[in-house]
Each structure stands twice: as structure tokens, then as C-alpha cells.
Design a protein around this motif. Sequence first.
Motif, short mmCIF file in Angstrom:
data_model
loop_
_atom_site.label_atom_id
_atom_site.label_comp_id
_atom_site.label_asym_id
_atom_site.label_seq_id
_atom_site.Cartn_x
_atom_site.Cartn_y
_atom_site.Cartn_z
N GLY A 37 24.00 -14.57 -4.47
CA GLY A 37 25.28 -14.34 -3.84
C GLY A 37 25.60 -12.90 -3.51
N GLU A 38 24.59 -12.04 -3.42
CA GLU A 38 24.84 -10.64 -3.09
C GLU A 38 23.58 -10.07 -2.45
N ASP A 39 23.69 -8.88 -1.97
CA ASP A 39 22.57 -8.22 -1.31
C ASP A 39 21.68 -7.57 -2.36
N VAL A 40 20.73 -8.33 -2.85
CA VAL A 40 19.85 -7.86 -3.93
C VAL A 40 18.39 -8.12 -3.55
N HIS A 41 17.50 -7.57 -4.35
CA HIS A 41 16.07 -7.84 -4.24
C HIS A 41 15.67 -8.54 -5.54
N VAL A 42 15.00 -9.67 -5.43
CA VAL A 42 14.64 -10.47 -6.61
C VAL A 42 13.12 -10.50 -6.76
N HIS A 43 12.67 -10.24 -7.97
CA HIS A 43 11.25 -10.39 -8.30
C HIS A 43 11.15 -11.41 -9.42
N SER A 80 0.80 -1.23 0.00
CA SER A 80 0.00 0.00 0.00
C SER A 80 0.83 1.28 0.00
N ASN A 81 2.15 1.19 0.28
CA ASN A 81 3.00 2.38 0.25
C ASN A 81 4.46 1.97 0.13
N VAL A 82 5.32 2.94 -0.09
CA VAL A 82 6.74 2.67 -0.31
C VAL A 82 7.37 2.05 0.93
N LEU A 101 6.80 -1.58 0.92
CA LEU A 101 7.68 -2.23 -0.05
C LEU A 101 9.09 -2.37 0.53
N GLU A 102 9.57 -1.35 1.21
CA GLU A 102 10.90 -1.43 1.85
C GLU A 102 10.94 -2.56 2.87
N SER A 103 9.89 -2.68 3.67
CA SER A 103 9.82 -3.75 4.67
C SER A 103 9.80 -5.12 4.00
N TYR A 104 8.99 -5.25 2.97
CA TYR A 104 8.90 -6.51 2.21
C TYR A 104 10.27 -6.86 1.64
N ARG A 105 10.92 -5.88 1.05
CA ARG A 105 12.25 -6.09 0.46
C ARG A 105 13.23 -6.56 1.52
N TYR A 139 10.75 -19.07 -15.93
CA TYR A 139 10.47 -17.76 -15.35
C TYR A 139 11.64 -16.83 -15.65
N CYS A 140 11.46 -15.58 -15.29
CA CYS A 140 12.53 -14.59 -15.35
C CYS A 140 12.68 -13.98 -13.97
N ASP A 141 13.88 -14.05 -13.42
CA ASP A 141 14.18 -13.37 -12.17
C ASP A 141 14.72 -11.98 -12.51
N ILE A 142 14.04 -10.97 -12.00
CA ILE A 142 14.51 -9.60 -12.15
C ILE A 142 15.34 -9.30 -10.91
N ILE A 143 16.63 -9.18 -11.09
CA ILE A 143 17.55 -8.98 -9.97
C ILE A 143 17.83 -7.48 -9.88
N MET A 144 17.40 -6.91 -8.75
CA MET A 144 17.45 -5.46 -8.59
C MET A 144 18.34 -5.06 -7.43
N SER A 145 18.82 -3.85 -7.51
CA SER A 145 19.48 -3.23 -6.37
C SER A 145 18.45 -3.10 -5.26
N ARG A 146 18.90 -3.12 -4.03
CA ARG A 146 17.98 -2.92 -2.91
C ARG A 146 17.56 -1.46 -2.77
#
Length: 141
Positions: free
Chosen positions: A33-39, A12-14, A17-21, A85-92
Motif C-alpha cells: 500500500g505504499e511506494d516501496v521496494h520489496v525483497h 551489474s551496477n547501481v 538496480l535502480e531500473s529493476y527497483r 518467507y520474509c519480505d524485506i520492505i525497503m524505502s525506494r
Amino acid sequence: MIHLVKLCVGISNVEELESYRNERSHWWGADYGEDVHVHRTRMMPKRFSEIEGVSSIYWVISGLISCRQPILRLAPYTDVEGKSYCDIIMSRDLHRTLPYPKRPFQGWRYLNPKDAPPDLGVDGNEGSEELAADLVRLGLI
């Protein structure tokens, strides 16, 4: 370069999302193998070469593009049943953007850089995120 835009379902808010991440950075069971966020999403973008390392995913939260995360890379993933599937590997890092209205859609969409909302706090886009969201809803920005 081309960005992605995606609905942030169940958030419901940013801050949420930060908490979920923070809680589920490797929730999908894929450790990069790194500090990332994966979707994980069902389809690999056909324009992946225009995305990896140079683009962001813009998150639609409660009907507004509210923030973005830089995309580091895209990785194919196949589950135990053989589904691809496709894993979108993002910066945190989450960068708040000027709120921009976006109607619901399924999956993800491409977003041209010229159509992407600017980051808050950059180029004079400072101030209250809530005020900016209210102005967008009133059609003033």
C-alpha cells in the motif's frame, strides 16, 4: 541496531538496480500500500527487532558493497504451498556507499554499523564512484 548485507544477483551496477527497483517494486505480488521496494528472502532475521525502521540492507554488486537501502519493516509471508518467507520492505531510496569488497556468500548476513561503508558524498567521501572502486581493488582503501 544491526544492518543486513545481501548479494544483488543478476545486477551489474547501481543503475541497473535502480531500473529493476522501478520496474518491479511490487513484483512479488504483495502490495504493502505504499511506494516501496520489496525483497523476498527465505528466512526471517532472528534479530528483526534491531532492524525494522533503523537499519539498511547493503547491496553487494559485482563483488563490492555499492549502495544501501533503508529497511522500513520486515513482514512474514506464506505462499500458496505453505512455505514461509520474509519480505524485506525497503524505502525506494538508494544511497551509494564507498565501495567495499565482499566475497560471495549465500543468503544474507548481519553487518555491524561500525563495519558498514560510509555513504558517498558524506563526511568528505565525495568524488568518482569508479575511482573509489578502482582504489579498493588495488587495496589502497
